[in-house]
Design an enzyme around this catalytic site. Sequence first.
Site, short mmCIF file in Angstrom:
data_model
loop_
_atom_site.label_atom_id
_atom_site.label_comp_id
_atom_site.label_asym_id
_atom_site.label_seq_id
_atom_site.Cartn_x
_atom_site.Cartn_y
_atom_site.Cartn_z
N ASN A 7 0.86 -1.08 0.06
CA ASN A 7 -0.12 -0.19 -0.11
C ASN A 7 0.93 1.15 -0.08
OD1 ASN A 7 -1.62 1.99 0.38
ND2 ASN A 7 -2.67 1.29 2.21
N ARG A 94 -2.61 -2.25 -3.55
CA ARG A 94 -3.84 -1.57 -2.98
C ARG A 94 -3.93 -0.10 -4.17
NH1 ARG A 94 -5.16 3.22 1.02
NH2 ARG A 94 -7.38 3.22 0.89
N HIS A 183 -13.15 2.38 0.53
CA HIS A 183 -13.03 1.59 1.71
C HIS A 183 -13.75 0.17 1.20
CE1 HIS A 183 -13.30 5.05 4.80
NE2 HIS A 183 -11.94 4.71 4.53
N ARG A 244 -12.76 15.67 7.84
CA ARG A 244 -13.68 15.97 6.40
C ARG A 244 -15.06 16.35 6.74
NH1 ARG A 244 -11.72 10.50 3.42
NH2 ARG A 244 -10.19 10.39 4.73
N GLU A 387 -7.79 -5.14 5.83
CA GLU A 387 -7.83 -4.75 4.19
C GLU A 387 -6.98 -5.56 3.54
OE1 GLU A 387 -8.59 -0.73 5.71
OE2 GLU A 387 -9.31 -0.49 3.93
#
Length: 400
Positions: A7, A94, A183, A244, A387
């Site tokens: 990643n 990823r 996600h 955010r 993940e």
Amino acid sequence: MKILVINAGSSSLKYKLFNMDNARVMAGGIIERIGEPQGILTHHIYTKDCKKKIVQKQEIKNHKRGMHLAANLIIDSKNGVIDDINQIDAIGHRVVQGGEAFASAILIDEKVKQAIKDNNTLAPLHNPPNLAGIKVAEELFPHIPNIGVFDTQFHRTMSSKAFLYALPHEFYTKFKVRKYGFHGTSHKYVSRKAATLMEKNINKTNLITLHLGNGCSICAVEKGKCKDTSMGMTPLAGIMMGTRSGDIDPAIIGYLLEQTRMTIKELNTVLNKKSGLKGICGLNDMRDIHKASAKGNEKATLAIDMFCFQVKKYIGAYAAVLGHVDALVFTAGIGENDDMIRLKICENLSFLGIKIDPEKNRQKTSKPFYLHSQDSRVQVWVVPTNEELQIARDVVQILG
Ligand code: ADP
């Protein structure tokens, strides 16, 4: 089968090596501060006979140098977990934004790399470093196949009524403006894991998965497939997050540009980095917000209230579009650890068949557990996300 998962971010690179014969991590780590005068490589060894952490501090000029150092540790004669790097069967990368090009993981070739690059405009902070990670792997390990696994791919099952915005249609056809969702790897992992724990077939299971971390997204999963998700064309949309804003009235943008002297770039920074929980109370870490709230900080209490209110609204909306919900599944930093937030979100949802047992909810464990009460029609689970393991699984499926 050994699968390395990479990643790559702009100044960091995370990696994990899995033995997929038992789905266990053999080694993994993070390379941080790439390009700065002092970089840090933190490497963990997780084998049965050896649990060890190695930290190396030195200048790490670029991702290639960092990955080279990590590879040396993976095959190191003393601390290595394999003898030769070519014992790795494949590398899973990823990639954040797959756009409409990728509905599943894919073996990377020149065409795939070009398609990832074509999506740079949709994910300018993520796709370029993801692609850089792929190029590093190709250069350092030329004999190992590379496979791209996209955050967006799980959401490709959304129908046009879910993914289109009510804008002139050519914005979609010309500029690719649509909901992509993010996600996806986490929603896929926890939905499958929850179905297994519930002893149900995922293809017959409806779930609302709640990934509540620094970034937050919620997904309506119908018979194992994404029907709708809260994030949008970018990961700014949906519920409020650490920094955010989540969804706001789109007219606010034009209004603020007129009322303030901010440029669009500055306003974007505000929406991404200075809004959400931080915008409301000045703090973005939920643990700090709880502490402040307990000390009587009203803004911190308001931030918690707003967060839970917004999540609750999504549960109601997704229960409506699914028609039948088998379980809610909480995951990520807040979802896995914060019993107070879970309790507040699930409060007064018994009309939807959702009732949680406060005692079960208070459990502190890194393992999955259920927290619904005996008379709850809908099950409620905490499932720690993984993940990287999902990426490794997607890679194995492609190789298969
Ligand atoms: P990311 O989206 O960066 O992967 P994480 O999934 O690690 O984020 O989640 C980070 C969030 O989880 C932070 O708001 C943090 O406060 C929260 N968190 C982590 N552990 C706990 C805990 N024990 N209790 C409450 N919140 C927690």
